[in-house]
Design a protein around this motif. Structure first.
Motif, PDB file in Angstrom:
ATOM      1  N   ARG A   1     -14.188  -4.338 -12.687  1.00 28.12           N
ATOM      2  CA  ARG A   1     -15.548  -3.926 -12.344  1.00 28.12           C
ATOM      3  C   ARG A   1     -16.627  -4.440 -11.831  1.00 28.12           C
ATOM      4  O   ARG A   1     -16.462  -5.831 -11.904  1.00 28.12           O
ATOM      5  N   LYS A   2     -17.529  -4.152 -10.889  1.00 27.51           N
ATOM      6  CA  LYS A   2     -18.715  -5.110 -10.289  1.00 27.51           C
ATOM      7  C   LYS A   2     -19.874  -4.559 -10.289  1.00 27.51           C
ATOM      8  O   LYS A   2     -20.110  -3.199 -10.691  1.00 27.51           O
ATOM      9  N   ALA A   3     -20.934  -4.969 -10.210  1.00 27.81           N
ATOM     10  CA  ALA A   3     -22.176  -4.313 -10.338  1.00 27.81           C
ATOM     11  C   ALA A   3     -23.031  -4.887  -9.555  1.00 27.81           C
ATOM     12  O   ALA A   3     -22.991  -6.402  -8.891  1.00 27.81           O
ATOM     13  N   LEU A   4     -24.183  -4.552  -9.123  1.00 28.81           N
ATOM     14  CA  LEU A   4     -25.345  -4.842  -8.227  1.00 28.81           C
ATOM     15  C   LEU A   4     -26.499  -4.883  -9.153  1.00 28.81           C
ATOM     16  O   LEU A   4     -27.002  -4.164 -10.222  1.00 28.81           O
ATOM     17  N   THR A   5     -27.497  -6.009  -8.911  1.00 27.11           N
ATOM     18  CA  THR A   5     -28.600  -6.068  -9.692  1.00 27.11           C
ATOM     19  C   THR A   5     -29.662  -5.319  -9.186  1.00 27.11           C
ATOM     20  O   THR A   5     -30.025  -5.046  -7.995  1.00 27.11           O
ATOM     21  N   LEU A   6     -30.488  -4.528 -10.317  1.00 29.36           N
ATOM     22  CA  LEU A   6     -31.165  -3.612 -10.066  1.00 29.36           C
ATOM     23  C   LEU A   6     -32.748  -4.358 -10.270  1.00 29.36           C
ATOM     24  O   LEU A   6     -33.806  -4.415  -9.470  1.00 29.36           O
ATOM     25  N   SER A   7     -32.591  -5.085 -11.491  1.00 29.63           N
ATOM     26  CA  SER A   7     -34.162  -5.669 -11.798  1.00 29.63           C
ATOM     27  C   SER A   7     -33.623  -6.733 -12.730  1.00 29.63           C
ATOM     28  O   SER A   7     -32.577  -6.868 -13.205  1.00 29.63           O
ATOM     29  N   LEU A   8     -34.374  -8.080 -12.356  1.00 27.34           N
ATOM     30  CA  LEU A   8     -34.151  -9.403 -13.075  1.00 27.34           C
ATOM     31  C   LEU A   8     -35.585  -9.884 -13.469  1.00 27.34           C
ATOM     32  O   LEU A   8     -36.316 -10.158 -12.365  1.00 27.34           O
ATOM     33  N   THR A   9     -35.552 -10.323 -14.606  1.00 27.51           N
ATOM     34  CA  THR A   9     -36.687 -10.825 -15.164  1.00 27.51           C
ATOM     35  C   THR A   9     -36.637 -12.385 -15.724  1.00 27.51           C
ATOM     36  O   THR A   9     -35.605 -12.488 -16.603  1.00 27.51           O
ATOM     37  N   THR A  10     -37.116 -13.515 -15.334  1.00 28.44           N
ATOM     38  CA  THR A  10     -36.741 -14.779 -15.798  1.00 28.44           C
ATOM     39  C   THR A  10     -38.183 -15.424 -16.255  1.00 28.44           C
ATOM     40  O   THR A  10     -39.176 -15.289 -15.763  1.00 28.44           O
ATOM     41  N   ASN A  11     -37.780 -16.090 -17.624  1.00 27.36           N
ATOM     42  CA  ASN A  11     -39.160 -16.619 -18.379  1.00 27.36           C
ATOM     43  C   ASN A  11     -38.756 -18.020 -18.536  1.00 27.36           C
ATOM     44  O   ASN A  11     -37.608 -18.206 -19.197  1.00 27.36           O
ATOM     45  N   PHE A  12     -39.245 -19.152 -17.890  1.00 29.70           N
ATOM     46  CA  PHE A  12     -39.021 -20.468 -17.939  1.00 29.70           C
ATOM     47  C   PHE A  12     -39.883 -21.065 -19.111  1.00 29.70           C
ATOM     48  O   PHE A  12     -40.970 -20.902 -19.472  1.00 29.70           O
ATOM     49  N   MET A  13     -39.005 -21.691 -19.940  1.00 30.53           N
ATOM     50  CA  MET A  13     -39.311 -21.919 -21.204  1.00 30.53           C
ATOM     51  C   MET A  13     -39.739 -23.760 -21.443  1.00 30.53           C
ATOM     52  O   MET A  13     -40.243 -24.154 -22.396  1.00 30.53           O
ATOM     53  N   GLY A  14     -38.987 -24.399 -20.690  1.00 36.94           N
ATOM     54  CA  GLY A  14     -38.727 -25.796 -20.615  1.00 36.94           C
ATOM     55  C   GLY A  14     -38.214 -26.560 -19.489  1.00 36.94           C
ATOM     56  O   GLY A  14     -37.813 -25.580 -18.434  1.00 36.94           O
ATOM     57  N   GLN A  15     -37.830 -27.577 -19.380  1.00 38.02           N
ATOM     58  CA  GLN A  15     -37.222 -28.442 -18.095  1.00 38.02           C
ATOM     59  C   GLN A  15     -35.987 -29.166 -18.650  1.00 38.02           C
ATOM     60  O   GLN A  15     -36.115 -29.505 -19.680  1.00 38.02           O
ATOM     61  N   VAL A  16     -35.500 -29.440 -17.685  1.00 39.57           N
ATOM     62  CA  VAL A  16     -34.214 -30.213 -18.025  1.00 39.57           C
ATOM     63  C   VAL A  16     -33.858 -31.079 -16.602  1.00 39.57           C
ATOM     64  O   VAL A  16     -34.100 -30.492 -15.458  1.00 39.57           O
ATOM     65  N   ARG A  17     -33.422 -32.215 -16.835  1.00 39.43           N
ATOM     66  CA  ARG A  17     -32.960 -32.830 -15.500  1.00 39.43           C
ATOM     67  C   ARG A  17     -31.685 -33.354 -15.321  1.00 39.43           C
ATOM     68  O   ARG A  17     -31.291 -33.806 -14.123  1.00 39.43           O
TER      69      ARG A  17
ATOM     70  N   ILE B   1     -35.134 -17.619 -20.589  1.00 44.92           N
ATOM     71  CA  ILE B   1     -34.596 -16.666 -21.076  1.00 44.92           C
ATOM     72  C   ILE B   1     -34.670 -15.597 -19.787  1.00 44.92           C
ATOM     73  O   ILE B   1     -35.472 -15.801 -19.016  1.00 44.92           O
ATOM     74  N   GLY B   2     -33.840 -14.826 -19.877  1.00 48.09           N
ATOM     75  CA  GLY B   2     -33.939 -13.612 -18.822  1.00 48.09           C
ATOM     76  C   GLY B   2     -33.136 -12.252 -19.362  1.00 48.09           C
ATOM     77  O   GLY B   2     -32.661 -12.120 -20.165  1.00 48.09           O
ATOM     78  N   GLU B   3     -33.755 -11.073 -18.495  1.00 52.34           N
ATOM     79  CA  GLU B   3     -33.096  -9.614 -18.972  1.00 52.34           C
ATOM     80  C   GLU B   3     -33.071  -9.197 -17.500  1.00 52.34           C
ATOM     81  O   GLU B   3     -33.711  -9.462 -16.416  1.00 52.34           O
ATOM     82  N   GLY B   4     -32.013  -8.124 -17.436  1.00 49.05           N
ATOM     83  CA  GLY B   4     -31.754  -7.440 -16.093  1.00 49.05           C
ATOM     84  C   GLY B   4     -31.179  -6.268 -16.364  1.00 49.05           C
ATOM     85  O   GLY B   4     -30.610  -5.909 -17.403  1.00 49.05           O
ATOM     86  N   SER B   5     -31.362  -5.492 -15.372  1.00 42.67           N
ATOM     87  CA  SER B   5     -30.606  -4.168 -15.329  1.00 42.67           C
ATOM     88  C   SER B   5     -29.714  -4.117 -14.084  1.00 42.67           C
ATOM     89  O   SER B   5     -30.122  -4.669 -13.092  1.00 42.67           O
ATOM     90  N   TYR B   6     -28.631  -3.473 -14.151  1.00 42.71           N
ATOM     91  CA  TYR B   6     -27.518  -3.604 -13.147  1.00 42.71           C
ATOM     92  C   TYR B   6     -26.893  -2.168 -13.166  1.00 42.71           C
ATOM     93  O   TYR B   6     -26.665  -1.609 -13.999  1.00 42.71           O
ATOM     94  N   ARG B   7     -26.494  -1.908 -11.835  1.00 43.97           N
ATOM     95  CA  ARG B   7     -25.839  -0.764 -11.403  1.00 43.97           C
ATOM     96  C   ARG B   7     -24.280  -1.031 -11.181  1.00 43.97           C
ATOM     97  O   ARG B   7     -23.980  -1.855 -10.379  1.00 43.97           O
ATOM     98  N   TYR B   8     -23.531  -0.274 -11.787  1.00 44.12           N
ATOM     99  CA  TYR B   8     -22.021  -0.550 -11.636  1.00 44.12           C
ATOM    100  C   TYR B   8     -21.705   0.009 -10.004  1.00 44.12           C
ATOM    101  O   TYR B   8     -22.222   1.031  -9.658  1.00 44.12           O
ATOM    102  N   ARG B   9     -20.769  -0.758  -9.569  1.00 45.21           N
ATOM    103  CA  ARG B   9     -20.578  -0.293  -8.071  1.00 45.21           C
ATOM    104  C   ARG B   9     -19.530   0.974  -8.206  1.00 45.21           C
ATOM    105  O   ARG B   9     -18.753   0.716  -8.973  1.00 45.21           O
ATOM    106  N   LYS B  10     -19.681   1.991  -7.682  1.00 44.43           N
ATOM    107  CA  LYS B  10     -18.529   2.952  -7.476  1.00 44.43           C
ATOM    108  C   LYS B  10     -17.427   2.735  -6.569  1.00 44.43           C
ATOM    109  O   LYS B  10     -16.271   3.070  -6.761  1.00 44.43           O
ATOM    110  N   SER B  11     -17.870   1.958  -5.511  1.00 39.81           N
ATOM    111  CA  SER B  11     -16.908   1.487  -4.387  1.00 39.81           C
ATOM    112  C   SER B  11     -17.442   0.166  -4.085  1.00 39.81           C
ATOM    113  O   SER B  11     -18.383  -0.364  -4.128  1.00 39.81           O
ATOM    114  N   ASP B  12     -16.559  -0.643  -3.205  1.00 41.70           N
ATOM    115  CA  ASP B  12     -16.704  -1.917  -2.823  1.00 41.70           C
ATOM    116  C   ASP B  12     -16.154  -2.027  -1.480  1.00 41.70           C
ATOM    117  O   ASP B  12     -15.064  -2.396  -1.129  1.00 41.70           O
TER     118      ASP B  12
END
Length: 149
Positions: A80-96, A130-141
């Protein structure tokens, strides 16, 4: 052998990342039903002008692991494969430096769309994003599978 040991995939069972995710150095390290974990060893090219891990790299890692959490299928079933419909990202800290670990869980969905959430931690366990997203399954590729290597 117990059921837990059977359900844990070996490295050879995991899919290799390809394309942009592979160029960045992301690695799928755990993958099962409604669950995925990816790691990224931080390199100099991943840093921003403040010498911290770039937010775009973190967002890309989140997008990739969220997608994997929703497309796992048992061995022998059609991939299975999917396409991103929406993506929300919240940054809480840093790393180097070190390795960041993104853990995603599919939260729900239906026949065509699924929803997932993710946390990204540094090696010390500090929450980076942290992040959240909604994705649609690809019916064909129409593009097929990307070339390896």
């Amino acid at each position: 052998m117990n059921d837990t040991a059977k359900s844990m995939p070996s490295d050879s069972d995991l899919e290799d990342t390809v394309g942009f995710n592979a160029v960045l150095g992301m690695k799928l390290v755990e993958w099962s039903a409604a669950h995925a974990v990816m790691e990224l060893p931080i390199q100099k090219m991943h840093l921003n002008r403040s010498n911290a891990l770039h937010g775009g790299v973190i967002a890309t890692l989140i997008d990739a692991v969220l997608g994997y959490a929703g497309v796992w299928v048992p061995e022998g079933e059609a991939r299975r494969k999917a396409l991103t419909l929406s993506l929300t990202t919240n940054f809480m800290g840093q790393v180097r430096e070190g390795t960041v670990r993104a853990t995603a869980v599919k939260k729900g969905g239906g026949r065509n769309i699924f929803f997932a959430s993710c946390e990204v931690h540094d090696e010390a366990g500090n929450l980076i994003a942290i992040g959240e997203g909604s994705y649609r399954y690809r019916k064909s590729d129409p593009f097929g599978d990307p070339p390896k290597g």
